[in-house]
Write a protein that holds these residues in place. Structure first.
Motif, PDB file in Angstrom:
ATOM      1  N   VAL A  45       0.731  -1.204   0.023  1.00  0.00           N
ATOM      2  CA  VAL A  45      -0.012   0.015  -0.070  1.00  0.00           C
ATOM      3  C   VAL A  45       0.876   1.327   0.143  1.00  0.00           C
ATOM      4  CG1 VAL A  45      -1.664   1.303   1.146  1.00  0.00           C
ATOM      5  CG2 VAL A  45      -1.726  -1.275   1.369  1.00  0.00           C
ATOM      6  N   GLN A  46       0.678   1.968  -1.188  1.00  0.00           N
ATOM      7  CA  GLN A  46       1.616   3.212  -1.202  1.00  0.00           C
ATOM      8  C   GLN A  46       0.706   4.452  -0.775  1.00  0.00           C
ATOM      9  OE1 GLN A  46       3.296   3.706  -5.168  1.00  0.00           O
ATOM     10  NE2 GLN A  46       4.646   5.180  -4.390  1.00  0.00           N
ATOM     11  N   GLY A  47       0.697   4.521   0.614  1.00  0.00           N
ATOM     12  CA  GLY A  47       0.195   5.957   0.961  1.00  0.00           C
ATOM     13  C   GLY A  47       1.019   6.959   0.531  1.00  0.00           C
ATOM     14  N   PRO A  48       0.631   8.310   0.811  1.00  0.00           N
ATOM     15  CA  PRO A  48       1.081   9.528   0.479  1.00  0.00           C
ATOM     16  C   PRO A  48       2.527   9.834   0.693  1.00  0.00           C
ATOM     17  CG  PRO A  48      -0.685   9.952   1.932  1.00  0.00           C
ATOM     18  CD  PRO A  48      -0.783   8.529   1.634  1.00  0.00           C
ATOM     19  N   HIS A  49       2.770   9.375   1.807  1.00  0.00           N
ATOM     20  CA  HIS A  49       4.184   9.502   2.519  1.00  0.00           C
ATOM     21  C   HIS A  49       5.258   8.636   1.880  1.00  0.00           C
ATOM     22  CE1 HIS A  49       2.307   6.586   4.649  1.00  0.00           C
ATOM     23  NE2 HIS A  49       3.280   6.055   4.951  1.00  0.00           N
ATOM     24  N   VAL A  50       4.806   7.600   1.268  1.00  0.00           N
ATOM     25  CA  VAL A  50       5.799   6.315   0.706  1.00  0.00           C
ATOM     26  C   VAL A  50       6.372   6.756  -0.548  1.00  0.00           C
ATOM     27  CG1 VAL A  50       5.937   4.020   0.128  1.00  0.00           C
ATOM     28  CG2 VAL A  50       4.142   4.660   2.066  1.00  0.00           C
ATOM     29  N   SER A  51       7.750   6.506  -0.721  1.00  0.00           N
ATOM     30  CA  SER A  51       8.446   6.891  -1.621  1.00  0.00           C
ATOM     31  C   SER A  51       8.026   5.943  -2.782  1.00  0.00           C
ATOM     32  CB  SER A  51       9.846   7.131  -1.627  1.00  0.00           C
ATOM     33  OG  SER A  51      10.488   5.834  -1.134  1.00  0.00           O
ATOM     34  N   GLN A  52       8.299   6.354  -4.093  1.00  0.00           N
ATOM     35  CA  GLN A  52       8.383   5.363  -5.129  1.00  0.00           C
ATOM     36  C   GLN A  52       9.285   4.243  -5.013  1.00  0.00           C
ATOM     37  OE1 GLN A  52       5.697   5.768  -7.189  1.00  0.00           O
ATOM     38  NE2 GLN A  52       6.286   3.603  -8.195  1.00  0.00           N
ATOM     39  N   GLU A  53      10.660   4.823  -4.407  1.00  0.00           N
ATOM     40  CA  GLU A  53      11.830   3.622  -4.183  1.00  0.00           C
ATOM     41  C   GLU A  53      11.182   2.355  -3.154  1.00  0.00           C
ATOM     42  OE1 GLU A  53      15.315   5.278  -2.706  1.00  0.00           O
ATOM     43  OE2 GLU A  53      16.225   3.009  -2.981  1.00  0.00           O
ATOM     44  N   THR A  54      10.635   2.906  -2.092  1.00  0.00           N
ATOM     45  CA  THR A  54      10.085   2.083  -1.257  1.00  0.00           C
ATOM     46  C   THR A  54       8.942   0.904  -1.712  1.00  0.00           C
ATOM     47  OG1 THR A  54      10.618   3.455   0.667  1.00  0.00           O
ATOM     48  CG2 THR A  54       8.948   1.790   1.288  1.00  0.00           C
ATOM     49  N   ALA A  55       8.091   1.792  -2.293  1.00  0.00           N
ATOM     50  CA  ALA A  55       6.944   0.901  -2.846  1.00  0.00           C
ATOM     51  C   ALA A  55       7.583  -0.053  -3.996  1.00  0.00           C
ATOM     52  CB  ALA A  55       5.966   1.618  -3.643  1.00  0.00           C
ATOM     53  N   ASP A  56       8.485   0.439  -4.869  1.00  0.00           N
ATOM     54  CA  ASP A  56       9.016  -0.319  -6.020  1.00  0.00           C
ATOM     55  C   ASP A  56       9.887  -1.533  -5.391  1.00  0.00           C
ATOM     56  OD1 ASP A  56       7.953   1.207  -7.738  1.00  0.00           O
ATOM     57  OD2 ASP A  56       9.758   2.027  -8.289  1.00  0.00           O
TER      58      ASP A  56
END
Ligand SMILES: NC(=O)c1ccc[n+]([C@@H]2O[C@H](COP(=O)([O-])OP(=O)(O)OC[C@H]3O[C@@H](n4cnc5c(N)ncnc54)[C@H](O)[C@@H]3O)[C@@H](O)[C@H]2O)c1
Length: 289
Positions: free
Chosen positions: A158-169
């Motif tokens: 779950v990519q909340g608004p605070h989560v970076s693209q790098e973390t989600a990827d």
């Protein structure tokens, strides 16, 4: 950080979910440290690995060498700092209590390297409610496994608004390396994805029971034989925990203010009696035999 930079994973909480997530990580080549405040739970988690891995060998799913190496990669400790030391990725699977999770994440923020991603396996708490307990909100993410974690392929990232693209990827890539089928949620939503769908089914099943339309057994039977579900909603609640179903219902109500989201009276009765399902020997069904 790239996926190949993840060498060590720390799993916090060794209960229903944590012990299987830890075993899964070790099986897929990661140095894995699993921690819990309860020594008995840790002992059970270690005993599970000691039993599960030879079982896989016996079934021809794993070589003896791979089982031995997996077990060597897996350590258990009641000491959070020790488990977190040098971890590149943390998966928290402790009790579903916001204040406890925030405390754990604040501690992890001090105890892990600055590059480490801190993920929560929470079923209902979005990571934006935890992220500000740390100094690295961009690296705090929901990584939602399903029960039993060694078997179920789905993981929700779950990519909340605070989560970076790098973390989600990176989290998606980690799930793939764990042999899972991850899905990405582009925003936070109460109940995430699959549980929202399940929630609707479970709610309807609960009210059919509450109205005296049919028994627990027959409602489950209808879902299994009519809809092809592997198990009915009441059996599923017994597996995942009636305490969890209660907590999720309360959380949904707190978010929506809609009284129809509240747990139904018969579920509340099981909850207050401590009848949480399989793990306590009694839930909608009796498991004492
Ligand atoms: N049970 C499920 O089907 C399921 C599915 C997906 C996600 N989850 C989520 O996974 C998490 C764990 O659920 P579970 O069913 O494994 O619960 P559980 O009650 O079986 O295990 C939780 C463990 O956390 C430990 N714990 C409590 N405080 C701790 C602390 N400060 N540090 C370390 N450990 C601590 C407890 O001793 C316990 O062993 C929850 O957030 C839940 O929402 C559960």
């Amino acid at each position: 950080m790239k996926i190949d930079d993840i060498k060590k994973i720390c799993v916090v909480g060794a209960g229903n979910m944590g012990h299987q997530i830890a075993t899964l990580c070790a099986l897929n080549g990661f140095q894995t440290s699993c921690t819990d405040i309860d020594q008995t739970t840790l002992d059970k988690a270690a005993a599970f690995a000691d039993h599960y891995l030879p079982g896989r060998v016996a079934k021809g799913k794993l070589t003896e060498q791979a089982a031995k190496e997996t077990r060597e990669r897996l350590t258990f400790t009641p000491n959070l700092a020790e488990a977190a030391e040098g971890a590149d990725y943390v998966i928290e699977a402790a009790v579903e209590v916001l204040e406890i999770k925030r405390r754990i994440f604040a501690d992890l923020d001090d105890m892990t390297p600055a590059h480490a991603v801190l993920a929560t396996n929470s079923s209902a708490i979005v990571s934006s409610k935890i992220a500000d307990a740390t100094g690295r909100p961009d690296k705090v993410v929901n990584l939602h496994f399903f029960n039993p974690a060694l078997v179920m392929k789905l993981v929700e990232v779950v990519q909340g608004p605070h989560v970076s693209q790098e973390t989600a990827d990176l989290s998606m890539a980690l799930c793939e390396k764990l042999g899972k089928a991850p899905v990405r949620l582009n925003k936070e939503v109460n109940g995430f994805l699959l549980n929202r769908i399940f929630f609707a089914i479970i709610k309807e099943a609960e009210w059919l029971l509450e109205m005296g339309v049919a028994s627990v057994e027959d409602i489950d039977k209808a879902c299994v034989f009519g809809a092809g579900h592997p198990m009915g909603p009441f059996r599923l609640m017994d597996l995942t925990g009636i305490d969890l179903a209660y907590t999720m219902g309360m959380e949904a109500f707190r978010n929506s203010g809609d009284r129809s989201d509240l747990p139904v009276p018969s579920l509340v009765k099981h909850f207050v009696n401590g009848e949480y399902g399989q793990k306590t020997g009694q839930g909608w069904y009796d498991y004492k035999e």
